[in-house]
Design a protein around this motif. Sequence first.
Motif, PDB file in Angstrom:
ATOM      1  N   PRO A  40       3.809  -1.623   0.915  1.00 34.17           N
ATOM      2  CA  PRO A  40       4.121  -0.444   1.717  1.00 34.17           C
ATOM      3  C   PRO A  40       4.896   0.671   1.039  1.00 34.17           C
ATOM      4  O   PRO A  40       4.975   1.745   1.586  1.00 34.17           O
ATOM      5  N   GLU A  41       5.456   0.437  -0.110  1.00 31.49           N
ATOM      6  CA  GLU A  41       6.317   1.487  -0.642  1.00 31.49           C
ATOM      7  C   GLU A  41       5.589   2.812  -0.832  1.00 31.49           C
ATOM      8  O   GLU A  41       4.383   2.861  -0.958  1.00 31.49           O
ATOM      9  N   ALA A  42       6.374   3.847  -0.884  1.00 33.65           N
ATOM     10  CA  ALA A  42       5.815   5.185  -1.036  1.00 33.65           C
ATOM     11  C   ALA A  42       5.000   5.273  -2.319  1.00 33.65           C
ATOM     12  O   ALA A  42       5.397   4.772  -3.353  1.00 33.65           O
ATOM     13  N   GLU A  43       3.893   5.937  -2.240  1.00 31.88           N
ATOM     14  CA  GLU A  43       2.975   6.017  -3.371  1.00 31.88           C
ATOM     15  C   GLU A  43       2.767   7.455  -3.778  1.00 31.88           C
ATOM     16  O   GLU A  43       1.933   8.138  -3.216  1.00 31.88           O
ATOM     17  N   ALA A  52       2.557   6.218   9.748  1.00 38.31           N
ATOM     18  CA  ALA A  52       1.936   5.255   8.858  1.00 38.31           C
ATOM     19  C   ALA A  52       2.137   3.818   9.328  1.00 38.31           C
ATOM     20  O   ALA A  52       2.225   2.910   8.528  1.00 38.31           O
ATOM     21  N   GLN A  53       2.216   3.636  10.616  1.00 34.07           N
ATOM     22  CA  GLN A  53       2.239   2.261  11.107  1.00 34.07           C
ATOM     23  C   GLN A  53       0.835   1.815  11.488  1.00 34.07           C
ATOM     24  O   GLN A  53       0.636   0.963  12.346  1.00 34.07           O
ATOM     25  N   ASN A  54      -0.123   2.426  10.827  1.00 31.69           N
ATOM     26  CA  ASN A  54      -1.515   2.076  11.082  1.00 31.69           C
ATOM     27  C   ASN A  54      -2.358   2.511   9.897  1.00 31.69           C
ATOM     28  O   ASN A  54      -1.889   3.223   9.012  1.00 31.69           O
ATOM     29  N   ARG A  92       6.755   4.995  -9.644  1.00 28.40           N
ATOM     30  CA  ARG A  92       6.707   4.429  -8.299  1.00 28.40           C
ATOM     31  C   ARG A  92       5.476   3.573  -8.064  1.00 28.40           C
ATOM     32  O   ARG A  92       5.487   2.654  -7.265  1.00 28.40           O
ATOM     33  N   TYR A  93       4.415   3.909  -8.771  1.00 28.64           N
ATOM     34  CA  TYR A  93       3.194   3.132  -8.564  1.00 28.64           C
ATOM     35  C   TYR A  93       3.353   1.680  -9.009  1.00 28.64           C
ATOM     36  O   TYR A  93       2.514   0.838  -8.681  1.00 28.64           O
ATOM     37  N   THR A 116      10.394 -10.610  -6.592  1.00 22.40           N
ATOM     38  CA  THR A 116      10.524  -9.158  -6.528  1.00 22.40           C
ATOM     39  C   THR A 116       9.498  -8.551  -5.575  1.00 22.40           C
ATOM     40  O   THR A 116       9.603  -7.396  -5.200  1.00 22.40           O
ATOM     41  N   LEU A 117       8.503  -9.355  -5.198  1.00 22.57           N
ATOM     42  CA  LEU A 117       7.500  -8.843  -4.260  1.00 22.57           C
ATOM     43  C   LEU A 117       7.655  -9.462  -2.878  1.00 22.57           C
ATOM     44  O   LEU A 117       6.748  -9.379  -2.054  1.00 22.57           O
TER      45      LEU A 117
END
Lengths: 264, 264
Positions: B95-98, B53-55, A236-237, A19-20
């Motif tokens: 990387p997912e939105a936080e 956010a590519q950096n 989401r976290y 899943t990761l």
Amino acid sequence: MVGMMKPPEAGILVRRLRTLGLDREEDQRALAGLIRHKRRLGRGQEIVDLDTAQNFAVLLTGVACLYKRLRGGNRQIYTFHYPGDLCGFHRYVLPEAEGEEAAMALSECSIGIIRYRDIDRAFEQHPKLGFVIWRVTMLEASILRERLVNLGRRPALERVAHLLCEQLARREVIGVSTSIVPLNQIDLADAAGLSVVHINRIFQELRKLGVLSDKGRTIEVLDKERLMSIAEFDGRYLHMGDALRHWEVAIDNSSDEGNVEDFT
Amino acid sequence: MVGMMKPPEAGILVRRLRTLGLDREEDQRALAGLIRHKRRLGRGQEIVDLDTAQNFAVLLTGVACLYKRLRGGNRQIYTFHYPGDLCGFHRYVLPEAEGEEAAMALSECSIGIIRYRDIDRAFEQHPKLGFVIWRVTMLEASILRERLVNLGRRPALERVAHLLCEQLARREVIGVSTSIVPLNQIDLADAAGLSVVHINRIFQELRKLGVLSDKGRTIEVLDKERLMSIAEFDGRYLHMGDALRHWEVAIDNSSDEGNVEDFT
DNA sequence: CGTGCTGTTGAGGACGATCAATGACGGTGG
DNA sequence: CCACCGTCATTGATCGTCCTCAACAGCACG
């Protein structure tokens, strides 16, 4: 129990890492092969410091926690561990002695043991594996941050609700979809930074709200929606991907209209 | 300011990673070469989300923090950042939105910007570099855990004292050995999970104890020993190596004799 | 010389801790 | 089978820490 693990048990780890992002089968096999021993523990037993700490553990079944004891006997639980979680892995990356930190089984547990030198080799041969495990540790950090918000800024009711939501969500990710949280009030108190007495009163409130059942010792969530809205839970976290979109943003917008813009 | 960084500024990053085991000069050069741009920020400006956010950023000078805004305008500060710290790097790994996380400059800051694709390449060519940066992230997690103990189990006076100790110690590691903590009461309140008003009263108490000076707006620690003993500060969680042994275990054993054994 | 931002003070009240005792339950050994 | 014990849950009473609201003071800035 030396020798190759039987699939069903190493499977929980592989499944978790898939899943990761651990998608190549070759990497998955390498991972599964790392678990060479296993062990059973009863509630209250320490997990880390098994030998001379030249290894760490993977929780295979049961519930555990990572915690620190303070002077005075108080305990702060950092996080709960479920099957597929790594226990004590942070010491592999950052080995220095760490105060009074330890991991403890909170129920009957079985753990798989992975030796440092085996994972050393695995990381060399399968760089992707290392990166995915890095992700695992970052996910734990993300959970820690959320818990910090919980302790720092949420009143007890929301705090407990949030904690419960998280446990349900995390168990669901690994395929356990009961509405039962396998903890007791003491553990919850030590995780929430509240006294046991107060946790108990919060529980009564949650029961009165119809969120928890009042079957004696087991914590069973009857109304997940309500729980999420109390906690303002936004999962989401937990970085669970698309698997669990329904854990996102359960917001009760009834009472905050004008003041949202206050912080420009 | 495209092109190679001048040594003194990339130097802070190299120096930092050296304390975590980046010993080969070749790796250090690779690291220093990653910073291709830099930027200046004023207090209150966001650090993350610079472009798409590519950096991510390396703090070069100044003070910043990682925080989350909650509904209602409350802010929880996870951690403060000092020169050499990475800001927003966790998004590279996971990387997912936080939620509403962000990093913000708390003073005039300058940051170096590192692009994902550059560090991708660096990790491939210098595996050791990746491992050391992993350590950096684990150190941050260790700090988070200690902060959790702080919020969960310590009363306000100790909590604030502990926070101050940590800031002093962390600044000392990077070569800043003033006794001035470059924050204000608001920031401290948001990190400690206390109201500004209460922080202010705690400050008055610390001043009365001779621990803090009462020069208007700057927080200056006059009696570090005392501060450490109030906080029961044990800096091992900062993993500073031998550099700073004197931050370890400052315990005032006067009042807890018999009850230490209570939790067997 | 206003206008923000930060720090300071006071009053009142809520939330959660502590202490102490009791209940409920399961397991154990007689 | 029952008595006993340990763990966990529950309850009441009291107290203290810390929050909220509200106002004001000082300083830095334009």
